[in-house]
Structures are given as C-alpha cells and as structure tokens.
Enzyme design. Sequence first.
Site, short mmCIF file in Angstrom:
data_model
loop_
_atom_site.label_atom_id
_atom_site.label_comp_id
_atom_site.label_asym_id
_atom_site.label_seq_id
_atom_site.Cartn_x
_atom_site.Cartn_y
_atom_site.Cartn_z
N LEU A 1 47.96 13.09 -41.96
CA LEU A 1 48.49 13.58 -43.33
C LEU A 1 48.93 12.50 -44.18
O LEU A 1 49.64 11.67 -43.56
CB LEU A 1 49.13 14.89 -43.37
CG LEU A 1 48.82 16.07 -42.74
CD1 LEU A 1 49.74 16.94 -42.56
CD2 LEU A 1 47.83 16.68 -43.86
N ASP A 2 48.77 12.67 -45.37
CA ASP A 2 49.58 11.35 -46.46
C ASP A 2 51.17 11.49 -46.19
O ASP A 2 51.81 12.65 -45.59
CB ASP A 2 49.23 11.83 -47.73
CG ASP A 2 49.99 11.03 -48.58
OD1 ASP A 2 49.50 9.52 -48.87
OD2 ASP A 2 50.95 11.48 -49.43
#
Length: 310
Positions: free
Chosen positions: A160-161
């Site tokens: 995930l970012d």
Amino acid sequence: DKTSRPSQYNKVKPFSDKSNNLLNNNRINKNDSNENHNSDELIANLLESVKITDEERLQKVLARAGIASRRESEKVILDGRVVVNGVIVTELGTKVNARKDIIIVDGKRITLPDSKETYWIMLHKPRDTISTISDSSNRNTLSSLIPKAQELRLIPVRGLDRDATGLILLTNDIGWIHPLTHPSFRHKSRYNIVVKGLITELSLEAIRLGLQLPDTDIKLQPAAVSILDVDRPNNLTLLDITIEEAISNQLDLMVKAINCELISVKRTEFVSIRLKGLKRGMWKELSLTEIEQLKDSCKNAVKKYDIVVK
C-alpha cells in the site's frame, strides 16, 4: 494503490465518528509450459512451482532463499556469484538439491526454510508506514510493526502507499507471491476510499460497467461500488469499492476519470482475507484454512482464466 496524498488531507475529518474511524505489544496468534496445456496440467505446474522437490533449478532455490526474485537470481548466476559444492555455476537451469548441496552466494551459504518455517501474516498497516521490510532513509517500515519480519524473510503481498491504511499480507512462502500479485490471476481487493466530489449515479454506473480510462486504450474490469456516506459541507464522499487491480495507481486513475480526487485509501479485504477485527498496527498469523483459501484462489484462477504457469 500507490498514490501520494497532500499532507493537508490528513486534517480533514468528514462524516460521522463511525465513518471517520473507517478512514483512519505485537504478537502472532497461531490460529486455529505451453498454451495448449489443459487445466489439470497448469494446476500441476503451479503446485510444482511452490513445493520443495529433491532437485530444482538453481534460480528457483535462490528465490526461495530470499536472495532475489527468480529473474534477478538468474543474473546473480550469470555474474558468477554462485558456488555449488565448491564449483562456480553460471549455467541457467542447473538443478540442485537444496537440502544436500552446499550453495554459496557472495561468500555466504544460503539457508532454505522448510515447510514448518513458512509464515503467512496479515497486518493492519497504519499511515506513514512504507510497504517494505527495510528502508535506507529510516522511515517507518513493516518491520517496525513486525519485529521478526527480516529474520523470517517476510515479503509483502500487494503493498500500500505510505499514506494508505489497511490490510497487507506478508509471507516467506515466496512461490505463491507471483500467483497472488500478477494481474492475470484477477484477484479482487476491497477498499474504503474518500474522494473529493459528490458522486453521481452516472459515475457509479460507469465504474460498475468497467471504466474506460481517458486518453488511454485501457478499459478496466467492472467493479462493485457503493456510497457509504456523504459529507456535503466538505464536498466529500466515502465509497466502498472492490476492484481487480490491473495497473499501478488504479484507484487514483479511476477517481480522476469521474472528475473527482482521491483523498484517502483503506484496504479492507484481499481475496478471501478480511481486515475486520484487527486493530491498526496489529498483526496475526493466518489460520491454515485462510492459507488454503488463498492458494485455492490461485489454482481456481489457473483453471478459470486458462493461465499458463511458467
């Protein structure tokens, strides 16, 4: 989805307390090659790629040992950095017995975990944490939440970012990482996302039918989407959306295609694994049933989509 959000968005507190919580001491709990191949052969190939046999290709063994990806391991071999039983090996496809042969890379003998030492872990990633095990800039990483991550050679499955939150899986059973991450297997991920803009029914229908991304030849698969909450004063909408992740920054591009802006992202499900009940920053080991469900999803995809496993 790997998109960066301006820091001022972290100050936005839309919706009810219950909805806002959706946006926003570790311990493991041991819980309970050819297009004409038929499906059975393809599944057999997939199973072969994730089990330990007496003899395997050297690059496969190096990948299992966490030296590098299989492709990068091939380069390691070609560069003459691998010694097997005292002999430098530079030929791709060389087969070795990982349990008996002495394999040395860059002067250090490799070790290969056996099946009793494989781990599958789910983590609720908080904000301001990057989806890697180590970082040269000393930013918060997944190993800051899972102390033995490096020792166990855990690898994130679908990161995930940094600003995103939610479910991340990690495993050292690395033969399954490709089937779980490659777009051809068409696994679904579910997210709660906040967007700036009030979503029209026409936009929702476009997402459900499969968005055509502007200025590209890319048409995305249909996605399930619904509105969970709306904050009209701040012009914000909370969506529940399930997508097949096919391209980088997909959520960001989808939201831009309907003339909105992506503000925050939280992954709530991946394939059959749900985040529900796991607090932010906490993690636990998957149960045997959950692991088998993930593996079955890969095997079913091979049969359903006629995937050629190399």
